[in-house]
Design a protein around this motif. Sequence first.
Motif, short mmCIF file in Angstrom:
data_model
loop_
_atom_site.label_atom_id
_atom_site.label_comp_id
_atom_site.label_asym_id
_atom_site.label_seq_id
_atom_site.Cartn_x
_atom_site.Cartn_y
_atom_site.Cartn_z
N LYS A 3 0.86 -1.18 0.00
CA LYS A 3 0.00 0.00 0.00
C LYS A 3 0.90 1.24 0.00
CE LYS A 3 -3.99 -2.16 0.35
NZ LYS A 3 -4.95 -2.15 -0.74
N TYR A 4 0.53 2.21 -0.83
CA TYR A 4 1.33 3.44 -0.95
C TYR A 4 0.63 4.59 -0.24
CZ TYR A 4 4.05 0.93 -4.42
OH TYR A 4 4.85 0.01 -5.05
N VAL A 121 -8.31 9.97 2.38
CA VAL A 121 -7.69 11.27 2.65
C VAL A 121 -7.69 11.56 4.15
CG1 VAL A 121 -7.98 13.77 2.38
CG2 VAL A 121 -8.21 12.29 0.40
N LEU A 122 -6.56 12.07 4.63
CA LEU A 122 -6.41 12.48 6.02
C LEU A 122 -5.90 13.92 6.05
CD1 LEU A 122 -6.02 11.69 9.15
CD2 LEU A 122 -3.67 11.21 8.52
N ILE A 123 -6.64 14.81 6.73
CA ILE A 123 -6.24 16.22 6.81
C ILE A 123 -6.17 16.59 8.29
CG2 ILE A 123 -6.91 18.59 6.25
CD1 ILE A 123 -8.39 17.39 3.76
N LYS A 137 -10.97 12.55 8.37
CA LYS A 137 -10.69 11.29 7.67
C LYS A 137 -11.84 10.99 6.72
CE LYS A 137 -8.24 9.47 11.71
NZ LYS A 137 -8.31 8.55 12.86
N SER A 138 -11.51 10.75 5.47
CA SER A 138 -12.57 10.53 4.48
C SER A 138 -13.37 9.27 4.78
CB SER A 138 -11.96 10.44 3.07
OG SER A 138 -11.04 9.37 3.00
N TRP A 139 -12.77 8.31 5.47
CA TRP A 139 -13.46 7.06 5.78
C TRP A 139 -14.25 7.16 7.10
CZ3 TRP A 139 -8.31 8.07 5.99
CH2 TRP A 139 -7.64 7.90 7.22
N ALA A 190 0.39 5.97 10.99
CA ALA A 190 -0.48 5.38 12.02
C ALA A 190 -1.84 5.00 11.43
CB ALA A 190 -0.65 6.36 13.18
N SER A 191 -2.42 5.89 10.61
CA SER A 191 -3.71 5.59 9.98
C SER A 191 -3.57 4.46 8.96
CB SER A 191 -4.27 6.84 9.30
OG SER A 191 -4.76 7.74 10.27
N GLY A 192 -2.44 4.45 8.26
CA GLY A 192 -2.19 3.40 7.27
C GLY A 192 -2.14 2.02 7.92
N LYS A 193 -1.51 1.95 9.09
CA LYS A 193 -1.43 0.66 9.80
C LYS A 193 -2.81 0.21 10.26
CE LYS A 193 1.83 -1.43 10.69
NZ LYS A 193 2.41 -2.53 9.86
N ARG A 194 -3.66 1.18 10.58
CA ARG A 194 -5.03 0.86 11.00
C ARG A 194 -5.88 0.42 9.80
NH1 ARG A 194 -8.35 2.64 15.31
NH2 ARG A 194 -6.43 2.52 16.53
N LEU A 195 -5.71 1.12 8.67
CA LEU A 195 -6.51 0.81 7.48
C LEU A 195 -6.05 -0.47 6.78
CD1 LEU A 195 -6.88 4.35 5.83
CD2 LEU A 195 -8.76 2.95 6.67
#
Length: 304
Positions: A3-4, A121-123, A137-139, A190-195
């Motif tokens: 995942k990128y 997306v994370l802002i 968070k878009s999700w 951190a969000s990537g590891k969760r997703l």
Amino acid sequence: MVKYILSVDGGGIRGIIPAIILAEIEQRTRKTIAEIFDLMAGTSTGGIVVAGLCKKDKPQYSANDLVEFYREYGPYIFKSSFFRRSILSWFNCAQYPHKNIESVLDKYFGEDILKNTLSNVLITSYDIQNNCPFFFKSWKEGNIKLKDALRAATAAPTYFAPKYLKVNQKEMVLVDGGVFANNPAACAYASGKRLFPNDEIILLSIGTGGTNRSIKYANSRRFGKIGWIKPLLNVMFASSLDAVNYQLDQVIADKYIRIQSQLKIASPDMDNITSKNIKSLQQEANAMIEDNQELIDKFCDVLS
């Protein structure tokens, strides 16, 4: 599976630098940035970059479109009246009127909402009413309008007034996420590891140019409360960049790619919108591509 993740720093008008670098990546890979990345995070101006590249409804924007965004609208966003530039602005108003940035965000993002973005997306922003970071968070906060999230994320203290927003019945007063995460790469990881808990992560982090601006002891001794405001903001925005860089370098090493260089000719000020400085920022971006040629080549080779 790989995942990128893309992370883009804050920096006001200096956001033109990552826009140019991402345009280079789009050109080399012949893919849009939203097609490449599974998660995109941005702080402040970096939020505008990632949201712009993930906008789903027509028109969709390329990285080159965002370069034009900074060239055309940067001077309008950071346009100030004599009153706001005077000593009075230190006491009773932000340096720039928020109606300018709001009208530009409305023009570019309209009624688009977070959950409609082409990628996750994370802002980042900070809630000064409840004293805690807040992540769009878009999700998760999918029904929030992009223009509202970006208005909150770009409300740099002293530059723009904070943004009042009610999310899930909770009242928040939001300012620029740069006050705690000017480089949002650790938040993105951190969000990537969760997703994507079972996937390998490759994280590309793009800066907006580093600065050697220093505060001499003799000067700092003379700063009073007002004198410390701008230097303190500069320290706050700059300090997290290297800290996050060090942390991620230790944690994921070769899976973390950081593209950043010291500014040599352009101003580090986030609101220097003279045509000369915008040209200098474009030159800095091209120099940054040149300086990081090997990293960019390696990244684009992996993708293609």
